[in-house]
Write a protein that holds these residues in place. Structure first.
Motif, short mmCIF file in Angstrom:
data_model
loop_
_atom_site.label_atom_id
_atom_site.label_comp_id
_atom_site.label_asym_id
_atom_site.label_seq_id
_atom_site.Cartn_x
_atom_site.Cartn_y
_atom_site.Cartn_z
N ASN A 37 0.22 -11.54 -6.97
CA ASN A 37 -0.60 -11.21 -5.80
C ASN A 37 -1.66 -12.27 -5.56
O ASN A 37 -1.92 -12.67 -4.42
CB ASN A 37 -1.28 -9.85 -5.98
CG ASN A 37 -0.31 -8.68 -5.98
OD1 ASN A 37 -0.49 -7.69 -6.69
ND2 ASN A 37 0.75 -8.77 -5.17
N GLU A 42 -2.98 -12.24 -1.90
CA GLU A 42 -3.16 -10.80 -1.69
C GLU A 42 -4.24 -10.30 -2.65
O GLU A 42 -3.98 -9.66 -3.67
CB GLU A 42 -1.85 -10.07 -1.91
CG GLU A 42 -0.76 -10.49 -0.92
CD GLU A 42 0.58 -9.84 -1.21
OE1 GLU A 42 0.68 -9.11 -2.21
OE2 GLU A 42 1.53 -10.07 -0.43
N ALA A 45 -4.68 -6.38 -3.49
CA ALA A 45 -3.62 -5.88 -4.38
C ALA A 45 -3.84 -6.38 -5.80
O ALA A 45 -3.63 -5.64 -6.78
CB ALA A 45 -2.25 -6.32 -3.87
N SER A 49 -4.45 -4.07 -9.34
CA SER A 49 -3.67 -4.22 -10.57
C SER A 49 -4.58 -4.53 -11.76
O SER A 49 -4.40 -3.98 -12.86
CB SER A 49 -2.63 -5.32 -10.42
OG SER A 49 -1.65 -4.98 -9.45
#
Length: 300
Positions: A37, A42, A45, A49
């Motif tokens: 990501n 990203e 995201a 995580s």
């Protein structure tokens, strides 16, 4: 029919639930996903995580290091300090963590913490970045001679480092050598046109030279990269006030209130905008609140 408000609330709840559960994935699987990501840009995201990893293992230094990097890139210096300092205490690679932590301390004005960071034994480029941050701190303190010594040492180690070049540009600005500063900033942006510190300094330099329109443009580009950077929004708000763009300044003030809460500096911006709009009662009320923190907001 489901209202828009209800739908948005449902989406927020689902996002929270997704963030709070890892779906049975291991730390390594979550880290692989976060890194993917991160590489794909990203950020949100990746942060989810990484937070899932820390729910499983709060001592995961790799997760804290990467999370700190993401917060730093996003302009969230307080969160970046927390994660990078923790990663360093857990044994994260100093060559990765220390330059970033130095930039965070510099941004937050924590000069003692910055000067306490060790640079002996670091790779040349890393040591140069750390020294350039120390040099910038000396500039901020008005110790230009001390800054010159540090930046000479940093230049010897890594003459093409973006952070070294930018620190030298700041020194040139303090000596009012504006053409030299422009040249150094251009050198940095030629290497990385999305280098937020360079865009910010370009805005500062344009403001000093009496070019508020160009300052607004530079700050705007930086804000696109670091939307949570409150300092940038303060700077752009005042530049917009200078050119009479009061609605735009008020928009930044509203976002600052969300980022920083109802701090006096936010009320200062609102007070200036109200005054320019002829709303003298509202201006007086806002400026009275701002008076509680004189000097706690950027100079207009």
């Amino acid at each position: 029919m489901i209202s828009d408000i209800t739908l948005r609330r449902a989406c927020l709840i689902l996002a929270f639930l997704c963030a709070s559960c890892s779906g049975g994935q291991s730390e390594s699987e979550l880290m692989s996903r976060a890194q993917k990501n991160f590489q794909e840009g990203e950020t949100a995201a990746a942060i989810i995580s990484l937070k899932q990893i820390l729910q499983q293992n709060p001592e995961n230094m790799q997760a804290r290091s990467l999370l700190g990097q993401l917060f730093l890139a996003d302009g969230d210096m307080v969160s970046a300090e927390k994660e990078l300092a923790k990663a360093y205490s857990l044994g994260a690679d100093p060559a990765i963590v220390l330059p970033q932590l130095a930039r965070v301390y510099l941004s937050l004005g924590k000069i003692a913490e910055l000067e306490a960071l060790p640079f002996d034994g670091l790779p040349p480029v890393t040591a140069a970045e750390l020294l350039s941050s120390r040099g910038e701190a000396k500039i901020a303190e008005g110790d230009l001679a001390g800054a010159e010594l540090l930046l000479e040492e940093a230049t010897d180690l890594a003459p093409d480092s973006l952070y070294v070049l930018l620190a030298k540009a700041k020194l040139a600005i303090f000596y009012e050598e504006y053409p030299v500063a422009h040249e150094l900033i251009s050198d940095v942006l030629e290497q990385d046109e999305a280098f937020t510190p360079a865009l910010t300094l370009l805005g500062d330099l344009n403001r000093l030279e009496g070019n508020p329109d160009e300052a607004v443009t530079a700050y705007g580009k930086a804000i696109e990269l670091q939307p949570k950077n409150g300092s940038l929004r303060f700077k752009r708000a005042f530049a917009n006030i200078r050119i009479g763009s009061y609605d735009e300044a008020q928009q930044d003030a509203a976002l600052l209130a969300k980022l920083l809460g109802e701090q006096p500096g936010v009320y200062y911006v609102l007070g200036v905008v109200h005054h320019q709009n002829g709303e003298f009662k509202e201006a007086l009320a806002a400026l009275e609140i701002a008076r509680r923190d004189e000097g706690g907001y950027p100079e207009s």
